[in-house]
Design a protein around this motif. Structure first.
Motif, PDB file in Angstrom:
ATOM      1  N   UNK A 104       0.951  -1.035  -0.056  1.00  0.00           N
ATOM      2  CA  UNK A 104      -0.049   0.023   0.053  1.00  0.00           C
ATOM      3  C   UNK A 104       0.787   1.246  -0.192  1.00  0.00           C
ATOM      4  N   UNK A 105       0.751   2.085  -1.074  1.00  0.00           N
ATOM      5  CA  UNK A 105       1.498   3.485  -1.056  1.00  0.00           C
ATOM      6  C   UNK A 105       1.244   4.139   0.096  1.00  0.00           C
ATOM      7  N   UNK A 106       1.966   4.657   0.969  1.00  0.00           N
ATOM      8  CA  UNK A 106       1.898   5.528   2.138  1.00  0.00           C
ATOM      9  C   UNK A 106       2.841   6.837   1.827  1.00  0.00           C
ATOM     10  N   UNK A 107       2.503   7.764   1.231  1.00  0.00           N
ATOM     11  CA  UNK A 107       3.292   8.690   0.905  1.00  0.00           C
ATOM     12  C   UNK A 107       4.385   8.493   0.208  1.00  0.00           C
ATOM     13  N   UNK A 108       5.761   8.860   0.298  1.00  0.00           N
ATOM     14  CA  UNK A 108       6.817   8.244  -0.690  1.00  0.00           C
ATOM     15  C   UNK A 108       7.302   6.704  -0.078  1.00  0.00           C
ATOM     16  N   UNK A 109       6.743   6.389   0.951  1.00  0.00           N
ATOM     17  CA  UNK A 109       7.013   4.917   1.588  1.00  0.00           C
ATOM     18  C   UNK A 109       6.002   3.906   0.779  1.00  0.00           C
ATOM     19  N   UNK A 110       6.222   2.732   1.354  1.00  0.00           N
ATOM     20  CA  UNK A 110       5.431   1.718   0.752  1.00  0.00           C
ATOM     21  C   UNK A 110       5.076   0.721   1.888  1.00  0.00           C
ATOM     22  N   UNK A 111       3.949   0.278   2.492  1.00  0.00           N
ATOM     23  CA  UNK A 111       3.440  -0.138   3.487  1.00  0.00           C
ATOM     24  C   UNK A 111       3.036  -1.738   3.185  1.00  0.00           C
ATOM     25  N   UNK A 112       3.489  -2.661   4.196  1.00  0.00           N
ATOM     26  CA  UNK A 112       3.090  -4.012   4.021  1.00  0.00           C
ATOM     27  C   UNK A 112       2.660  -4.482   5.393  1.00  0.00           C
ATOM     28  N   UNK A 113       1.233  -4.832   5.675  1.00  0.00           N
ATOM     29  CA  UNK A 113       0.917  -5.250   6.707  1.00  0.00           C
ATOM     30  C   UNK A 113       0.950  -6.737   6.927  1.00  0.00           C
ATOM     31  N   UNK A 114       0.724  -7.246   8.137  1.00  0.00           N
ATOM     32  CA  UNK A 114       0.686  -8.712   8.513  1.00  0.00           C
ATOM     33  C   UNK A 114       1.976  -9.424   7.774  1.00  0.00           C
ATOM     34  N   UNK A 115       3.090  -8.885   8.329  1.00  0.00           N
ATOM     35  CA  UNK A 115       4.170  -9.633   7.873  1.00  0.00           C
ATOM     36  C   UNK A 115       4.696 -10.679   8.941  1.00  0.00           C
ATOM     37  N   UNK A 116       5.364 -11.791   8.465  1.00  0.00           N
ATOM     38  CA  UNK A 116       5.702 -12.708   9.576  1.00  0.00           C
ATOM     39  C   UNK A 116       6.998 -12.610  10.219  1.00  0.00           C
ATOM     40  N   UNK A 117       7.430 -13.286  11.235  1.00  0.00           N
ATOM     41  CA  UNK A 117       8.357 -13.226  12.047  1.00  0.00           C
ATOM     42  C   UNK A 117       9.671 -13.371  11.306  1.00  0.00           C
ATOM     43  N   UNK A 118       9.990 -14.005  10.286  1.00  0.00           N
ATOM     44  CA  UNK A 118      11.128 -14.472   9.342  1.00  0.00           C
ATOM     45  C   UNK A 118      11.459 -13.272   8.685  1.00  0.00           C
ATOM     46  N   UNK A 119      10.562 -12.733   8.088  1.00  0.00           N
ATOM     47  CA  UNK A 119      10.584 -11.117   7.445  1.00  0.00           C
ATOM     48  C   UNK A 119      11.172 -10.251   8.287  1.00  0.00           C
ATOM     49  N   UNK A 120      10.675 -10.077   9.601  1.00  0.00           N
ATOM     50  CA  UNK A 120      11.045  -9.154  10.604  1.00  0.00           C
ATOM     51  C   UNK A 120      12.621  -9.291  10.964  1.00  0.00           C
ATOM     52  N   UNK A 121      12.905 -10.643  11.367  1.00  0.00           N
ATOM     53  CA  UNK A 121      14.132 -11.059  11.904  1.00  0.00           C
ATOM     54  C   UNK A 121      15.315 -10.507  10.770  1.00  0.00           C
ATOM     55  N   UNK A 122      14.920 -11.059   9.462  1.00  0.00           N
ATOM     56  CA  UNK A 122      15.790 -10.646   8.379  1.00  0.00           C
ATOM     57  C   UNK A 122      16.103  -8.902   8.310  1.00  0.00           C
ATOM     58  N   UNK A 123      15.102  -8.384   8.498  1.00  0.00           N
ATOM     59  CA  UNK A 123      14.949  -6.834   8.470  1.00  0.00           C
ATOM     60  C   UNK A 123      15.930  -6.438   9.561  1.00  0.00           C
ATOM     61  N   UNK A 124      15.754  -6.904  10.680  1.00  0.00           N
ATOM     62  CA  UNK A 124      16.735  -6.539  11.808  1.00  0.00           C
ATOM     63  C   UNK A 124      18.346  -6.686  11.246  1.00  0.00           C
ATOM     64  N   UNK A 125      18.634  -7.755  10.722  1.00  0.00           N
ATOM     65  CA  UNK A 125      19.908  -8.003  10.359  1.00  0.00           C
ATOM     66  C   UNK A 125      20.288  -7.493   9.094  1.00  0.00           C
ATOM     67  N   UNK A 126      19.335  -7.120   8.013  1.00  0.00           N
ATOM     68  CA  UNK A 126      19.710  -6.299   6.832  1.00  0.00           C
ATOM     69  C   UNK A 126      18.383  -5.725   6.177  1.00  0.00           C
ATOM     70  N   UNK A 127      18.384  -4.315   6.561  1.00  0.00           N
ATOM     71  CA  UNK A 127      17.260  -3.804   6.100  1.00  0.00           C
ATOM     72  C   UNK A 127      16.849  -3.373   4.622  1.00  0.00           C
ATOM     73  N   UNK A 128      18.088  -3.843   3.850  1.00  0.00           N
ATOM     74  CA  UNK A 128      17.945  -3.830   2.179  1.00  0.00           C
ATOM     75  C   UNK A 128      16.993  -4.872   1.640  1.00  0.00           C
ATOM     76  N   UNK A 129      16.014  -4.418   1.269  1.00  0.00           N
ATOM     77  CA  UNK A 129      15.041  -5.455   0.598  1.00  0.00           C
ATOM     78  C   UNK A 129      14.688  -5.039  -0.841  1.00  0.00           C
TER      79      UNK A 129
END
Length: 129
Positions: free
Chosen positions: A38-63
């Motif tokens: 979902x576009x949110x201003x100049x950002x893009x929002x993704x709701x209801x992500x899983x724990x693996x995705x969030x753990x990976x972002x902790x390690x490397x925020x480049x997606x």
């Protein structure tokens, strides 16, 4: 996260049936999940992500967000960005975006040329000095 919307990118996202969010784990192995973006201003929002995705972002925020072509011969939308999350909502700030079309007739090693188009991600008011 907020600000004036990036209209072109938001409009393009609505033309694709699927979007995949690609992150990497600490061993640089990719993790691919389907995402509703979902576009949110100049950002893009993704709701209801899983724990693996969030753990990976902790390690490397480049997606990367990948929208495959809707039909053969059409362009894919590829968006690179920096992600952060709050709760189970991921916000991606795009850093690069391209409409990419593979051309099987292009000689090996030749760049996309007219087949691909980079998108400007600069807010209109930031382009002027």
């Amino acid at each position: 996260m907020s600000g004036e919307p990036h209209t072109e990118l938001g409009d393009l996202l609505t033309t694709f049936a699927f979007t995949y969010l690609i992150t990497t784990n600490p061993d640089a192995q990719p993790h691919v999940v389907g995402a509703v973006v979902v576009p949110d201003g100049y950002a893009l929002r993704i709701d209801h992500t899983g724990p693996t995705t969030r753990r990976n972002i902790d390690v490397n925020p480049a997606v990367t967000l990948l929208c495959p072509p809707p039909r053969a011969g059409a362009r894919s939308l590829i968006i690179d960005g920096k992600a952060e999350y709050h709760g189970d909502t991921v916000t991606v700030t795009p850093t690069a975006a391209i409409l990419h079309r593979d051309n099987p007739l292009r000689p090996p090693g030749q760049r996309c040329g007219d087949e691909c188009r980079r998108l400007s991600l600069t807010p209109p008011d930031a382009a002027a000095p």
